[in-house]
Design an enzyme around this catalytic site. Structure first.
Site, PDB file in Angstrom:
ATOM      1  N   ALA A  42     -40.484 -42.432  36.361  1.00 44.84           N
ATOM      2  CA  ALA A  42     -41.557 -42.215  37.335  1.00 44.84           C
ATOM      3  C   ALA A  42     -40.982 -41.826  38.686  1.00 44.84           C
ATOM      4  O   ALA A  42     -39.915 -42.302  39.094  1.00 44.84           O
ATOM      5  CB  ALA A  42     -42.402 -43.484  37.477  1.00 44.84           C
ATOM      6  N   CYS A  43     -41.715 -40.961  39.361  1.00 41.74           N
ATOM      7  CA  CYS A  43     -41.351 -40.593  40.726  1.00 41.74           C
ATOM      8  C   CYS A  43     -42.633 -40.357  41.524  1.00 41.74           C
ATOM      9  O   CYS A  43     -43.736 -40.620  41.041  1.00 41.74           O
ATOM     10  CB  CYS A  43     -40.450 -39.360  40.743  1.00 41.74           C
ATOM     11  SG  CYS A  43     -41.239 -37.838  40.167  1.00 41.74           S
ATOM     12  N   ASP A  44     -42.480 -39.867  42.715  1.00 36.05           N
ATOM     13  CA  ASP A  44     -43.624 -39.731  43.615  1.00 36.05           C
ATOM     14  C   ASP A  44     -44.696 -38.812  43.050  1.00 36.05           C
ATOM     15  O   ASP A  44     -45.879 -39.150  43.031  1.00 36.05           O
ATOM     16  CB  ASP A  44     -43.152 -39.201  44.975  1.00 36.05           C
ATOM     17  CG  ASP A  44     -44.289 -39.121  45.969  1.00 36.05           C
ATOM     18  OD1 ASP A  44     -44.883 -40.167  46.279  1.00 36.05           O
ATOM     19  OD2 ASP A  44     -44.597 -38.006  46.431  1.00 36.05           O
ATOM     20  N   SER A  77     -38.304 -37.215  38.183  1.00 34.50           N
ATOM     21  CA  SER A  77     -38.581 -37.996  36.977  1.00 34.50           C
ATOM     22  C   SER A  77     -38.528 -37.119  35.730  1.00 34.50           C
ATOM     23  O   SER A  77     -38.089 -37.558  34.665  1.00 34.50           O
ATOM     24  CB  SER A  77     -39.943 -38.687  37.075  1.00 34.50           C
ATOM     25  OG  SER A  77     -40.993 -37.739  37.152  1.00 34.50           O
TER      26      SER A  77
END
Length: 473
Positions: free
Chosen positions: A388-390, A396
């Site tokens: 997961a990332c922003d 991600s």
């Protein structure tokens, strides 16, 4: 040789699951439908406080806002945020290419768009070079969305509009002959079998919204949601029921009539199937009163509470709506009471308890079919790892692709590795991998999950440790 018996879901369960799918698409957006209903009730020329400027919102909201919300939700249910985007792109082609509000179309094109992008993503899984994930993700939606939009405009939209017009004509013909109350013969048994969502969300609500746009109200919102028949049934059991059924009916009345949860009366009908006659008679009498007084609602009452009915009743319709509910309750009460009084069979508490269990099992059948689509293969208790990332598209995606290839290199299979925006990480994830600076944000949404922090999405020591633990487990 051991033979495992496979229980094939019944047709009813499959239809039930379809109804549940429609409900899950519509329910998150009910607030928007109610907002539109209030807007219509207040500001159209026949409303409580006519306002020409605010009336201008009514048309665009029902034409664009509501169908797009349905399509976005349907697409997201199938393929997450990418499915939501595909659903919206496809829906705009339907909306612009048709002359009616595209509710039915949106509930078709949304999941279809999600399915298309889901199949595409599956076909290229493990085939995108590291570092090219974002460009592939963006252009795949752009190109496939463009094609779906054009297809919707020229083909899907006209087909759905023709089918919609056919159904509308059939229902209007039924109305013109005065036979609309006969719909209760279908509605009431369907409700007890948990099939009412298919009828409500798939037919009555879309037709009701179209009619409301033209007339400011619609009787279609009342034909299956009237709380009167259920109230009459529960009152009859309160006076003439036996043992557990009689004791529990008064409490069920409060939740059913005021809370709008109609499922509370289903076990009573299942215990005494003949009481369906009372439900049908009550439903038919209610529709007849609504029709005599030309009464209707401005939006679908969800839940089917008397409070929802009163809140969505337009100016000049209160007498017809209230009488329709009361008459339905009285008729249902009288017929059900006669049935209970004539039934000399003594029921014990176990019979009622079994009816409750039967009702629960019938409802769960449809849910089980829906839930099976989310089952993941398991391997050593870890079946899903989510990066997961922003934004869920850059780092991600790179991390997930690289990690997936490392799993293949180590001959570790049975683990699903995908990338998401932090807030979109599925709840069935066994491990969530995020950059250390995003840990607090991840904890806000995933308090009870196993979150691994990293500093490098490609070759971080913590990722190496995960690989080693998977190899040794």
């Amino acid at each position: 040789m051991n033979v495992t018996q496979v229980n094939t879901p019944s047709t009813r369960a499959r239809v039930q699951a379809f109804g549940g799918f429609l409900t899950n698409m519509v329910l998150p957006n009910i607030g928007a439908f109610i907002a539109w209903g209030i807007l219509t009730a207040l500001f159209i020329p026949s409303g409580w406080i006519p306002n020409e400027e605010l009336e201008g919102i009514v048309g665009p909201a029902i034409t664009y806002l509501l169908p797009l919300l349905l399509a976005i939700t349907g697409g997201r249910m199938v393929a997450g945020q990418r499915g939501a985007v595909m659903g919206a792109i496809g829906a705009i082609g339907l909306i612009v290419g048709s002359d009616i509000p595209m509710f039915l179309g949106a509930m078709i094109i949304g999941p279809l768009g999600g399915w298309v992008i889901q199949k595409f993503d599956k076909s290229i899984e493990n085939k995108v070079p590291a570092g090219f994930e974002m460009i592939v993700n963006n252009f795949s939606i752009g190109i496939l969305g463009f094609l779906l939009m054009i297809l919707s405009f020229f083909f899907i939209g006209p087909v759905i509009e023709s089918a919609n017009n056919l159904v509308t004509s059939a229902i209007k013909a039924l109305v013109s002959t005065g036979m609309l109350p006969l719909l209760s013969i279908i509605n009431e048994p369907a409700k007890v079998l948990f099939l009412n969502n298919v009828i409500d969300q798939g037919i009555y609500y879309p037709l009701g919204m179209q009619e409301t746009l033209e007339a400011g109200k619609s009787i279609y919102f009342t034909v299956a949601s009237n709380p009167g028949p259920g109230l009459g049934l529960l009152l009859a059991f309160s006076f003439f029921g036996q043992k557990a059924a009689k004791r529990t009916a008064p409490g069920a009345i409060i939740i059913h009539f005021f809370g709008g949860i109609h499922e509370l009366y289903f076990p009573y009908v299942l215990m005494k199937p003949l009481t369906l006659i009372g439900m049908i008679a009550g439903g038919m009498s209610g529709i007849t009163v609504f029709k005599i007084f030309d009464a209707g609602l401005v939006a679908g009452p969800s839940p089917g509470s008397i409070f929802s009915y009163l809140a969505l009743t337009p100016k000049g319709n209160f007498v017809g709506i209230i009488l329709g509910v009361l008459v339905a309750a009285v008729v249902s009460f009288i017929v059900t009471s006669i049935i209970l009084k004539l039934d000399k069979k003594t029921e014990d508490d176990e019979v009622f308890a079994s009816s409750i269990e039967k009702s629960k099992s019938m409802k769960s059948e449809g849910k089980e079919i829906l839930s099976k689509t989310n089952e993941m293969p398991t391997m050593n208790n870890v079946s899903k790892i989510s990066f997961a990332c922003d934004a869920g598209a850059g780092s991600s995606a790179l991390g997930a692709t690289t990690f997936r290839k490392r799993l293949q290199k180590e001959n570790i299979s049975g683990i699903d590795v995908k990338h998401y925006r932090i807030e979109d990480v599925p709840q069935d994830s066994d491990i969530i991998v995020v950059h250390k600076d995003l840990l607090e944000r991840a904890r806000l949404t995933h308090i009870d999950k196993n979150i691994i922090t990293i500093e490098n999405y490609i070759n971080d020591p913590n990722l190496v440790q995960i690989i080693n633990e998977l190899k040794g487990s």
